[in-house]
Write an enzyme that holds these catalytic residues in place. Structure first.
Site, PDB file in Angstrom:
ATOM      1  N   ARG A  34      -7.596   8.261  -9.913  1.00 16.37           N
ATOM      2  CA  ARG A  34      -8.158   8.494  -8.581  1.00 16.37           C
ATOM      3  C   ARG A  34      -7.075   8.944  -7.591  1.00 16.37           C
ATOM      4  O   ARG A  34      -5.996   8.384  -7.512  1.00 16.37           O
ATOM      5  CB  ARG A  34      -8.814   7.212  -8.077  1.00 16.37           C
ATOM      6  CG  ARG A  34      -9.485   7.338  -6.697  1.00 16.37           C
ATOM      7  CD  ARG A  34      -8.571   6.874  -5.588  1.00 16.37           C
ATOM      8  NE  ARG A  34      -9.255   6.853  -4.284  1.00 16.37           N
ATOM      9  CZ  ARG A  34      -8.621   6.724  -3.120  1.00 16.37           C
ATOM     10  NH1 ARG A  34      -7.313   6.606  -3.078  1.00 16.37           N
ATOM     11  NH2 ARG A  34      -9.296   6.714  -1.987  1.00 16.37           N
TER      12      ARG A  34
ATOM     13  N   THR B 229      -1.827   2.860   4.564  1.00 17.48           N
ATOM     14  CA  THR B 229      -1.194   4.162   4.353  1.00 17.48           C
ATOM     15  C   THR B 229      -0.352   4.482   5.578  1.00 17.48           C
ATOM     16  O   THR B 229      -0.813   4.320   6.703  1.00 17.48           O
ATOM     17  CB  THR B 229      -2.288   5.241   4.213  1.00 17.48           C
ATOM     18  OG1 THR B 229      -2.939   5.040   2.972  1.00 17.48           O
ATOM     19  CG2 THR B 229      -1.712   6.646   4.267  1.00 17.48           C
TER      20      THR B 229
ATOM     21  N   THR C 185      -5.985   7.243   7.922  1.00 14.85           N
ATOM     22  CA  THR C 185      -5.874   6.115   6.994  1.00 14.85           C
ATOM     23  C   THR C 185      -7.271   5.533   6.813  1.00 14.85           C
ATOM     24  O   THR C 185      -8.166   5.780   7.614  1.00 14.85           O
ATOM     25  CB  THR C 185      -4.888   5.042   7.520  1.00 14.85           C
ATOM     26  OG1 THR C 185      -4.777   3.986   6.556  1.00 14.85           O
ATOM     27  CG2 THR C 185      -5.340   4.459   8.835  1.00 14.85           C
ATOM     28  N   GLY C 186      -7.449   4.772   5.740  1.00 18.12           N
ATOM     29  CA  GLY C 186      -8.756   4.185   5.501  1.00 18.12           C
ATOM     30  C   GLY C 186      -9.353   4.708   4.211  1.00 18.12           C
ATOM     31  O   GLY C 186      -8.633   5.212   3.346  1.00 18.12           O
TER      32      GLY C 186
ATOM     33  N   THR D 235       1.280   6.865   0.471  1.00 20.30           N
ATOM     34  CA  THR D 235       0.401   5.750   0.115  1.00 20.30           C
ATOM     35  C   THR D 235       0.438   5.461  -1.381  1.00 20.30           C
ATOM     36  O   THR D 235       0.797   6.348  -2.172  1.00 20.30           O
ATOM     37  CB  THR D 235      -1.061   6.081   0.508  1.00 20.30           C
ATOM     38  OG1 THR D 235      -1.870   4.920   0.384  1.00 20.30           O
ATOM     39  CG2 THR D 235      -1.658   7.177  -0.365  1.00 20.30           C
TER      40      THR D 235
ATOM     41  N   SER E 170       0.808  -1.228   0.000  1.00 18.49           N
ATOM     42  CA  SER E 170       0.000   0.000   0.000  1.00 18.49           C
ATOM     43  C   SER E 170       0.829   1.260   0.000  1.00 18.49           C
ATOM     44  O   SER E 170       0.276   2.355   0.074  1.00 18.49           O
ATOM     45  CB  SER E 170      -0.913   0.039   1.223  1.00 18.49           C
ATOM     46  OG  SER E 170      -1.729  -1.082   1.238  1.00 18.49           O
TER      47      SER E 170
END
Ligand code: ASP
Length: 322
Positions: free
Chosen positions: A208, A180, A231-232, A198, A78
């Site tokens: 994106r 991340t 993060t997420g 990330t 990631s």
């Protein structure tokens, strides 16, 4: 606020749920500075940052060097080299950095350069801009001496080819499948800096960009107050300008833990929130060196390195299942 009053004020019923409370993060008023915290279990990264902080170095160097450890780790899918690609097979990196003067730098959609955090720092220090994207970001990096390399490892290529068999894209993060690296540090002079790096969501649409390189969403620092990083599922963080919100809550007097919790609630309490199906986690630290974390789902963790050691804590979370 000490650990006991934190448990009381947040009404943690987790004792009754059989959670290992000693390993779950709770506010630690003894932490002080210097200190570094990072999203997820990244002890090698916090170790590198701590080496700098404990030998008198500044928080900006600490977070940059700490983030670089994970960017160079081919096994992490990631961040940096080895990151999972977009649907077309492109590994594109996003990163940002912010120092204790309120300066910031960011790169988005950066290809073929693994140390996105250092390119972001160069944008901050060597250009009149805050953000560079795509080809321009790569061109700038090369002009600064960064080397081009293929970031798609054999393992990530294999995973992508397998994914292509079904091409089942769900814009939902598997709560275990993202990491991340967000890092915050306060140095011996009580100066706070942060970094965030990330490769974004696996198999995202080409082009994106998520929250991570966006100042105020993925990361925010105010040296008078503190810093926060996220993060997420980046789309949800962007919609609530999450890291800025956490810092503003600390400015109002909330502890880092409570500020993270309120920012998570801002997402889950939205009408029609689909929060059961995605993860968002925040970490934060304030000017006193107090730290905190909170996430939507179980499974998020924070690594903290200070004079007490390099420790990974489970984050308290909102969504208690079953
Ligand atoms: N926040 C990142 C993004 O949306 C993903 C992650 O943290 O895994 O790009």
């Amino acid at each position: 606020m000490n650990r006991r009053s934190f448990i009381k004020s947040t009404g943690i019923a987790s004792l009754g749920l059989g959670l290992k409370i000693d390993k779950t993060y709770s506010n630690n008023s003894l932490s002080n500075f210097p200190i570094v915290i990072a999203t997820w279990d990244v002890k090698n990264a916090t170790k590198r940052a701590w080496e700098i902080l404990s030998s008198g170095g500044n928080s900006l160097d600490a977070v940059e060097q700490g983030c670089r450890v994970e960017e160079a780790n081919k096994k992490g899918q990631s961040v940096g080299i080895g990151g999972l690609p977009d649907r077309e097979g492109n590994v594109t990196l996003d990163a940002c950095i912010m120092d204790y003067y309120g300066n910031c730098g960011s790169v988005v959609y950066l290809k073929e350069i693994k140390h996105a955090i250092s390119v972001a720092r160069m944008v901050m220090e060597k250009t009149p801009h805050v953000m560079l994207a795509g080809e321009g970001a790569k061109k700038f990096a090369i002009s600064m001496g960064f080397k081009k390399e293929n970031l798609l490892t054999e393992k990530s290529k294999k995973d992508w080819i397998k994914w292509k068999e079904n091409e089942e894209y769900k814009p939902i993060i598997n709560i275990e499948n993202h990491d991340t690296i967000g890092m915050l540090a306060i140095d011996k002079n009580q100066n706070i800096s942060g970094g965030c790096t990330t490769s974004g969501l696996a198999y995202k649409m080409q082009g994106r960009v998520g929250d991570s390189p966006i100042i105020g969403s993925g990361l925010f620092i105010d040296n008078e107050v503190g810093g926060a990083v996220a993060t997420g599922l980046g789309e949800e963080v962007l919609k609530t300008v999450g890291s800025f919100l956490v810092v503003e809550l600390m400015r109002q007097g909330y502890s880092p833990s409570d500020a993270c919790k309120i920012a998570v609630k801002r997402i889950v309490k939205k009408p029609n929130s689909n929060y059961k199906n995605f993860q968002v986690g925040y970490i934060a630290l304030n000017k006193k060196g107090e730290t905190g974390t909170f996430s939507i789902q179980k499974g998020f963790s924070m690594t903290q390195y200070n004079k007490e050691g390099n420790i990974n804590f489970d984050s308290p979370y909102y969504h208690k299942q079953g």
